[in-house]
Design an enzyme around this catalytic site. Structure first.
Site, PDB file in Angstrom:
ATOM      1  CB  VAL A  56      -0.970   0.031   1.184  1.00 20.38           C
ATOM      2  CG1 VAL A  56      -2.083  -1.083   1.047  1.00 20.38           C
ATOM      3  CG2 VAL A  56      -0.342  -0.021   2.615  1.00 20.38           C
ATOM      4  CB  SER A  57       0.691   4.550  -1.769  1.00 22.34           C
ATOM      5  OG  SER A  57       0.604   3.853  -2.816  1.00 22.34           O
ATOM      6  CE  LYS A  58      -2.424   8.851   1.055  1.00 26.36           C
ATOM      7  NZ  LYS A  58      -3.712   9.400   1.132  1.00 26.36           N
TER       8      LYS A  58
END
Length: 259
Positions: A56-58
């Site tokens: 996931v990016s965050k």
């Protein structure tokens, strides 16, 4: 090697040896024995395995890996063979993605939920698959663009190149739309971002207080609701405004915030 054979025969090798961390080893100097190890058991070395990767990016908790984890487990990946990252797909230095290929052997398969989970940079994706293919490792994508992809075939590698280019193109479109939206908002007087901690009114109070010899900086910061760093970034000890303080004092609606 007779002593090694005796050690190995004295214990039944089970599939659970990998989980418990025990395994028979033979050193480069001919030494052998049982010990704690993260290597595969002999039973596992003879059969290919599936290794899963999630991203996931965050990393602030606003995005979770539950959907990807459920899909990978349903696809046959064992829970102890899942690697994860909380980082942007454009970054190459992801700890999980760096550790994942090290666990792959010839005949194994790297499994991802979607192709863009491995990354959104075409160069990085192509290099990754080229490295896996050279080691005899396959790549399997479960959903989205490139689903049922098989890089062990020429057609699969061609399809991979196409979808990798699409993943990079999609990311570039997102960046363009974001920049266009920010420019449009600024043109209408909305700067975006978090609000200023130091406002023009607080700045005037800080200048007046810092000019007084008896002012206690800690109490002033508590009253203004700012940290010492923010206070000294805008006002020097004599009460004169710094560059950031002058920017706040001269701030015009629609200009780009500073500090």
């Amino acid at each position: 090697m007779d002593s090694c054979s005796a050690i190995i025969r004295s214990r039944v090798i089970k599939d659970t040896d990998y989980i418990t961390g025990y395994g028979a080893f033979v050193g480069y100097d001919g030494s052998c024995g049982w010990g704690l190890s993260r290597n595969r058991s002999f039973m596992e070395q003879s059969s290919p395995v599936l290794v899963g990767y999630m991203r996931v990016s965050k990393a602030d908790g606003s995005q979770v890996l539950d959907l990807q984890r459920d899909a990978l487990l349903a696809g046959g990946v064992e829970a102890e063979r899942l690697y994860e990252d909380h980082a942007s797909g454009k970054r190459d230095d992801r700890p999980g993605l760096e550790a994942c290929p090290k666990a792959l052997r010839k005949g194994d398969t790297l499994v991802a939920w979607k192709l863009d989970r491995l990354g959104r940079d075409l160069r990085h994706l192509v290099n990754l698959v080229h490295d896996l293919t050279g080691r005899g490792v396959g790549l399997k994508v479960l959903a989205g663009q490139g689903a049922n992809l098989d890089t062990t075939t020429a057609n699969g590698r061609l399809v991979f190149d196409i979808f990798a280019a699409l993943a990079e193109f999609e990311r570039e479109l997102i960046v363009e739309r974001t920049h266009a939206g920010l420019a449009s908002a600024r043109a209408r007087g909305r700067s975006g971002g978090r609000p200023f901690k130091m406002t023009a009114a607080k700045l005037r109070l800080a200048q007046a207080a810092m000019g007084q010899p008896g002012t206690k900086v800690g109490e002033l910061c508590a009253e203004l609701g700012v940290t010492r760093q923010t206070l000294y970034r805008h006002v020097d000890p004599t009460g004169a405004p710094s560059t950031c303080g002058a920017a706040v004092a001269n701030y015009r609606l629609g200009s780009v915030p500073i500090a």
